[in-house]
Write an enzyme that holds these catalytic residues in place. Structure first.
Site, PDB file in Angstrom:
ATOM      1  N   ASP A   1       2.334  -6.869  -2.033  1.00 42.72           N
ATOM      2  CA  ASP A   1       1.140  -7.616  -2.426  1.00 42.72           C
ATOM      3  C   ASP A   1       1.480  -8.535  -3.600  1.00 42.72           C
ATOM      4  O   ASP A   1       1.891  -8.086  -4.667  1.00 42.72           O
ATOM      5  CB  ASP A   1       0.030  -6.640  -2.829  1.00 42.72           C
ATOM      6  CG  ASP A   1      -1.344  -7.283  -2.832  1.00 42.72           C
ATOM      7  OD1 ASP A   1      -1.467  -8.424  -3.309  1.00 42.72           O
ATOM      8  OD2 ASP A   1      -2.300  -6.650  -2.351  1.00 42.72           O
TER       9      ASP A   1
ATOM     10  N   SER B   1      -6.356 -11.003  -1.084  1.00 41.00           N
ATOM     11  CA  SER B   1      -5.672  -9.983  -0.286  1.00 41.00           C
ATOM     12  C   SER B   1      -6.500  -9.496   0.896  1.00 41.00           C
ATOM     13  O   SER B   1      -5.947  -8.946   1.850  1.00 41.00           O
ATOM     14  CB  SER B   1      -5.295  -8.795  -1.173  1.00 41.00           C
ATOM     15  OG  SER B   1      -4.359  -9.177  -2.149  1.00 41.00           O
TER      16      SER B   1
ATOM     17  N   ASP C   1       3.888  12.591 -10.344  1.00 45.63           N
ATOM     18  CA  ASP C   1       3.524  11.541  -9.396  1.00 45.63           C
ATOM     19  C   ASP C   1       4.728  11.139  -8.558  1.00 45.63           C
ATOM     20  O   ASP C   1       5.767  10.747  -9.106  1.00 45.63           O
ATOM     21  CB  ASP C   1       2.996  10.307 -10.129  1.00 45.63           C
ATOM     22  CG  ASP C   1       1.743  10.600 -10.942  1.00 45.63           C
ATOM     23  OD1 ASP C   1       0.755  11.056 -10.349  1.00 45.63           O
ATOM     24  OD2 ASP C   1       1.768  10.390 -12.168  1.00 45.63           O
TER      25      ASP C   1
ATOM     26  N   HIS D   1       0.325 -13.046  -0.268  1.00 45.24           N
ATOM     27  CA  HIS D   1       0.150 -14.304  -0.986  1.00 45.24           C
ATOM     28  C   HIS D   1       1.120 -14.307  -2.150  1.00 45.24           C
ATOM     29  O   HIS D   1       1.844 -13.326  -2.376  1.00 45.24           O
ATOM     30  CB  HIS D   1      -1.295 -14.456  -1.494  1.00 45.24           C
ATOM     31  CG  HIS D   1      -1.720 -13.295  -2.356  1.00 45.24           C
ATOM     32  ND1 HIS D   1      -1.287 -13.121  -3.651  1.00 45.24           N
ATOM     33  CD2 HIS D   1      -2.517 -12.221  -2.096  1.00 45.24           C
ATOM     34  CE1 HIS D   1      -1.792 -12.006  -4.150  1.00 45.24           C
ATOM     35  NE2 HIS D   1      -2.543 -11.428  -3.218  1.00 45.24           N
TER      36      HIS D   1
ATOM     37  N   HIS E   1      -4.069 -16.200  -7.753  1.00 44.28           N
ATOM     38  CA  HIS E   1      -3.026 -16.268  -6.740  1.00 44.28           C
ATOM     39  C   HIS E   1      -2.520 -17.699  -6.650  1.00 44.28           C
ATOM     40  O   HIS E   1      -3.079 -18.614  -7.275  1.00 44.28           O
ATOM     41  CB  HIS E   1      -3.571 -15.836  -5.382  1.00 44.28           C
ATOM     42  CG  HIS E   1      -4.051 -14.417  -5.361  1.00 44.28           C
ATOM     43  ND1 HIS E   1      -4.830 -13.897  -4.347  1.00 44.28           N
ATOM     44  CD2 HIS E   1      -3.858 -13.394  -6.239  1.00 44.28           C
ATOM     45  CE1 HIS E   1      -5.084 -12.623  -4.594  1.00 44.28           C
ATOM     46  NE2 HIS E   1      -4.519 -12.297  -5.738  1.00 44.28           N
TER      47      HIS E   1
END
Length: 534
Positions: free
Chosen positions: A62, A112, A306, A379, A453
């Site tokens: 992304d 997105s 994590d 993008h 973006h």
């Protein structure tokens, strides 16, 4: 004229100094000729893989525009004590490369949600909308009815394959949501986010669609708080009110999901120890939600609590690949984008490096002759790679060539963002500032709270069955159709052995342009988009 002369002198000096840094072998022309011959021969020896893809893995970075891709390559090498520029990322080894045009139906530069609908559902749409055609108006529930479009994840499930989503954001975020949800607004994460009009018109939130629309085998990411009733304490952050459940309808979607899997081996986990204990060979379904919202950035992740994107990708593949009919998996490196929005190139590039490591793990666990692997971005961002940095200089450092104001600037900068710091007409002096720090915010030309973006084409890289379909400059929505064709899922089954040739897709609506309605909807979309963090 004097400044121009000084700049030329400085450039000549830089070229002289830069030349002295060249590796001895690189000064020999045979070094470059030999490398080129080897590459040429490998391309000449390449044979097209025309198999039907049993498996499809789509790796989506992304916000990973080409500048980010290039800078991440250099950083990856520099993290390994190399100069960086010559580093070969896993992505670089993919034999087929193309470009995708990312604009949405209503905006030159997309978000997105619109892009995910394009590359997952095969249909371009409007900004801020998910899993619906452009006949849907941004934020207007009643316009989405009858305009829903399905994704390749559903096509694969309908074909008997296992399916999964892995993301470093919340699983209700725009990219993963487009694989299973239909929504006039990407921000309708839980029912608490639905406006009254949407409730009246019977629109449903994205989190509820996650468990209702498609029987997804593996769901990994964040987003716990959108799944539980309002006031439900988070198991990890019990004192943090912002982490508690948000749902106003009283539903516990996690419990509902578990009850729907009666008779199957289904695990819900929210921490690494329980995640590690999940045996892929004995697991039918997995829902792993590690945070109330998005996951932690890679450089801030605690490895003891994590899992990394490499670990989550591996777990997903090992569960899904048990299906003899194959699988479809979406893996999103979602926080590349979020770091760029914050103007933090350090974080964005480290996220991209981790993403590339996940791609390597995916290739390790699958066979190229039966698995189509596609890597792309939705993008880009207005990140610039500028100046005349020396070979091997830190990608997060400063250009040795200063501005005409006699102040240095960083190699990476943003066209807009929170890093705009002009004070009394002057840029800040960063000579004594450590710019390769994770908290450093790059300078930007225009002041905005969140970097926008950008609209240039993004790279599409592919290997495996029918990977050659991903060459050339294509519309972004082509990606879904090419993946579907390669895997023999969806409407176009011509690639199947002995499969029928279906009719051309029917048009749901006339192609006539309705100028007045299009203009009004664009204005509405613009107003609503200004309130959305993309």
């Amino acid at each position: 004229m004097e400044l121009t002369r000084l700049a030329l002198v400085a450039l000549v000096l830089l070229v002289t100094l830069g030349s002295s840094r060249a590796k001895v072998e690189e000064e020999n022309p045979e070094f470059w000729r030999s490398k080129a011959k080897q590459t040429l021969q490998s391309v000449l020896d390449r044979k097209l893989n025309t198999n039907v893809a049993k498996n499809v893995i789509l790796f989506l970075g992304d916000g990973m525009g080409i500048t980010t891709y290039t800078a991440a390559r250099i950083l990856k090498g520099q993290l390994q004590d190399q100069t960086g520029e010559e580093t070969v990322m896993t992505m670089d080894t993919f034999p087929h490369v193309g470009l995708a045009k990312t604009y949405s139906v209503d905006f030159q530069i997309p978000d997105s949600a619109a892009t995910a609908t394009a590359y997952l559902c095969g249909v371009k749409t409007n900004l801020n909308t998910i899993g619906v055609s452009a006949a849907t108006r941004n934020g207007v529930c009643r316009t989405q009815k009858g305009n829903e479009v399905t994704s390749i994840l559903k096509w694969a499930k309908d074909a008997g394959k296992s399916v999964g989503i892995v993301t470093t954001t919340r699983v209700q975020h725009a990219t993963p949501a487009a694989s299973y949800a239909h929504s006039a607004s990407r921000t309708w994460y839980s029912d608490a986010d639905l406006p009254d009009a949407a409730k009246t018109d019977n629109c449903t939130d994205i989190a509820s669609q996650l468990i209702e629309n498609i029987d997804i085998d593996v769901i990994i990411g964040g987003g716990r708080k959108y799944m539980t009733p309002r006031g439900t304490k988070d198991p990890e952050y019990s004192l943090d009110l912002s982490s508690w459940g948000t749902r106003r309808d009283g539903r516990n979607l996690i419990q509902e999901w578990q009850s729907m899997k009666t008779g199957k081996v289904a695990h819900y986990v929210w921490n690494k120890s329980d995640f590690d204990a999940v045996d892929p060979e004995a697991t039918d379904y997995l829902m792993a939600l590690f945070e109330p919202g998005d996951l932690r950035y890679e450089v801030e992740r605690d490895p003891s609590t994590d899992p990394s994107i490499v670990e989550t990708t591996e777990k997903a593949i090992r569960i899904l690949q048990k299906n003899p009919r194959g699988f479809f998996l979406l893996v999103e490196g979602g926080r590349i984008d979020q770091a760029h929005h914050a103007g933090r190139a350090y974080m964005a590039l480290n996220e991209a490096v981790a993403f590339d490591n996940a791609i390597a793990k995916g290739l390790e666990l699958t066979k190229e002759d039966e698995t189509l692997t596609v890597v792309t971005a939705d993008h880009s961002h207005p990140l610039t790679f500028n100046g005349f940095p020396f070979r091997g200089q830190s990608i997060l450092g400063k250009s040795p060539l200063w501005g005409t104001d006699f102040l240095p600037y960083t190699t990476l900068m943003y066209g807009n963002g929170p890093g705009h710091k002009i004070i009394n007409g002057k840029r800040p002096d960063i000579r004594n500032v450590t710019t390769n720090d994770k908290n450093y915010v790059q300078l930007s030309a225009a002041p905005v709270d969140s970097t926008t973006h950008s609209g240039e084409d993004v790279a599409v890289l592919a290997r495996g069955p029918m990977a050659h379909l991903f060459s050339g400059v294509q519309e972004q929505n082509y990606i879904a159709h090419a993946m579907g064709y390669a895997a023999c899922v969806g409407a176009d089954l011509r690639h199947c052995n002995g499969g029928p040739i279906p009719p051309v897709y029917p048009n749901n609506r006339s192609g006539a342009v309705q100028t007045s309605s299009a203009l009004s909807s664009s204005l509405l979309s613009l107003l609503l988009a200004l309130t959305v963090i993309m």
